[in-house]
Write a protein that holds these residues in place. Structure first.
Motif, short mmCIF file in Angstrom:
data_model
loop_
_atom_site.label_atom_id
_atom_site.label_comp_id
_atom_site.label_asym_id
_atom_site.label_seq_id
_atom_site.Cartn_x
_atom_site.Cartn_y
_atom_site.Cartn_z
N LEU A 159 15.45 31.46 15.32
CA LEU A 159 16.63 30.75 14.84
C LEU A 159 17.28 29.95 15.97
O LEU A 159 17.78 28.85 15.75
CB LEU A 159 17.62 31.74 14.25
N SER A 160 17.28 30.50 17.18
CA SER A 160 17.83 29.77 18.33
C SER A 160 17.04 28.50 18.59
O SER A 160 17.61 27.43 18.84
CB SER A 160 17.81 30.67 19.58
N ALA A 161 15.71 28.60 18.49
CA ALA A 161 14.87 27.42 18.68
C ALA A 161 15.14 26.39 17.60
O ALA A 161 15.17 25.17 17.87
CB ALA A 161 13.39 27.83 18.67
N PHE A 162 15.35 26.84 16.38
CA PHE A 162 15.66 25.92 15.27
C PHE A 162 16.96 25.16 15.56
O PHE A 162 17.03 23.94 15.38
CB PHE A 162 15.78 26.71 13.97
N VAL A 163 17.98 25.87 16.00
CA VAL A 163 19.26 25.23 16.31
C VAL A 163 19.10 24.21 17.44
O VAL A 163 19.65 23.11 17.39
CB VAL A 163 20.31 26.29 16.69
N VAL A 164 18.33 24.57 18.47
CA VAL A 164 18.11 23.66 19.60
C VAL A 164 17.38 22.40 19.14
O VAL A 164 17.73 21.28 19.54
CB VAL A 164 17.32 24.37 20.72
N LEU A 165 16.36 22.55 18.31
CA LEU A 165 15.61 21.39 17.81
C LEU A 165 16.50 20.46 16.99
O LEU A 165 16.43 19.23 17.12
CB LEU A 165 14.41 21.86 16.99
N ILE A 166 17.33 21.04 16.15
CA ILE A 166 18.26 20.22 15.36
C ILE A 166 19.24 19.48 16.28
O ILE A 166 19.52 18.29 16.09
CB ILE A 166 19.02 21.08 14.34
N ALA A 167 19.74 20.19 17.29
CA ALA A 167 20.68 19.57 18.24
C ALA A 167 20.02 18.41 18.99
O ALA A 167 20.64 17.36 19.20
CB ALA A 167 21.20 20.62 19.22
N LEU A 168 18.75 18.59 19.39
CA LEU A 168 18.04 17.51 20.08
C LEU A 168 17.86 16.31 19.15
O LEU A 168 17.98 15.15 19.59
CB LEU A 168 16.68 18.01 20.56
N GLY A 169 17.57 16.56 17.89
CA GLY A 169 17.42 15.46 16.94
C GLY A 169 18.72 14.70 16.76
O GLY A 169 18.73 13.46 16.75
N VAL A 170 19.83 15.43 16.62
CA VAL A 170 21.14 14.77 16.47
C VAL A 170 21.48 13.97 17.72
O VAL A 170 22.01 12.85 17.65
CB VAL A 170 22.22 15.83 16.19
N TRP A 171 21.17 14.55 18.89
CA TRP A 171 21.44 13.83 20.15
C TRP A 171 20.66 12.53 20.22
O TRP A 171 21.20 11.50 20.66
CB TRP A 171 21.07 14.75 21.32
N GLN A 172 19.42 12.53 19.78
CA GLN A 172 18.63 11.29 19.79
C GLN A 172 19.17 10.27 18.81
O GLN A 172 19.13 9.06 19.07
CB GLN A 172 17.17 11.61 19.49
N VAL A 173 19.70 10.72 17.68
CA VAL A 173 20.33 9.80 16.73
C VAL A 173 21.55 9.14 17.39
O VAL A 173 21.75 7.92 17.25
CB VAL A 173 20.74 10.54 15.44
#
Length: 282
Positions: free
Chosen positions: A30-44
């Motif tokens: 779940l921590s990895a999932f949150v990090v991946l979503i955060a990286l995607g939002v940051w790139q947007v």
């Protein structure tokens, strides 16, 4: 004869054993999932910033040339607020103080020719007059492109490039330059009252065949959408894996087959409340 053996007796231990690995696998997943979503939002967000930057620079480059900022405004000049502004200035070139900075262009390897322009107020501005190939490094090979007297220059305001180029530091004592470091060049050439920026001259500002002006590359890589989609895809793949691994068991039910006792070992195979006493074979 022994006590009846019931499957229910083993179920709590099995469930507890299954729950323990699920917990320590679920938390990092779940921590990895949150990090991946955060990286995607940051790139947007980075993509939005990059698009705004490109639009701002395009407007500056194609705007009418304006006089360079006054000396009092020099300390406030920044890359975000001023780089690539189309500017104009006039003065007299100090050709004996020029500096050659290694460059690679569409015309091949060579040098940028940076020459101080002395203005009427006594200040100096480094002008990147353009590109010369290696065989024309010596100023004597391009005398026709070195105007004397007052000249008018238009070009793009550029921010200083301190320290050096990629993996290569400037070596002023040996006159080897890999970036347009205004402060270092001014110190090496004993220049005073120098602007903290330089100007890339337009092609029309050059009077001779060399240097070749107007070669400023205005290009900003914008791969943020691809990066964002990659991070989001990895996040949803991980979410799907978590659902299959940990969610599937919530909907799965065990099925038991009730068998009629019809043989000598039937009681040993039967399960449930009617299994009776298990008789050990003699």
């Amino acid at each position: 004869m022994s006590d009846p053996v019931r499957p229910e007796d083993n179920e709590p231990r099995s469930a507890a054993g299954a729950a323990r690995p699920s917990l320590w696998l679920t938390i990092p997943s779940l921590s990895a999932f949150v990090v991946l979503i955060a990286l995607g939002v940051w790139q947007v967000e980075r993509r939005a910033w990059k698009l705004a930057l490109i639009d701002r620079v395009e407007q500056r480059v194609h705007a009418a040339a304006q006089p360079i900022p006054a000396r009092a405004a020099w300390p406030a000049i920044t890359a975000a607020g001023d780089e690539y502004r189309h500017v104009s200035l006039s003065g007299r070139f100090l050709h004996d103080r020029e500096t050659l900075v290694q460059a690679v262009t569409e015309d091949g390897p060579g040098y940028w020719v940076l020459t101080p322009l002395q203005r009427s107020d006594g200040t100096l501005v480094l002008i990147n007059r353009g590109f010369v190939p290696s065989e024309r490094r010596d100023a004597s090979t391009r005398q026709g492109g070195n105007p004397d007297g007052q000249v008018e220059i238009t070009g793009l305001l550029r921010i200083t490039e301190p320290k050096g180029g990629f993996l290569r530091d400037n070596v002023p004592q040996h006159n080897r330059w890999y970036s347009r470091d205004v402060a270092a060049i001014a110190a090496a050439r004993d220049l005073q009252n120098v602007a903290p920026f330089f100007v890339d001259a337009d092609a029309g500002s050059q009077s001779g065949s060399a240097p070749i002006g107007g070669l400023t590359v205005v290009r900003f890589p914008n791969n943020h959408l691809i990066y964002a989609l990659t991070w989001f895809a990895l996040a949803f793949m991980l979410a799907g894996r978590l659902l299959v691994t940990f969610g599937g068991g919530l909907f799965r039910r065990k099925r038991f087959v009730h068998e009629t006792a019809c043989g000598s070992d039937a009681s040993a195979r039967r399960t449930g409340s009617d299994a009776g006493t298990i008789v050990e074979p003699t």
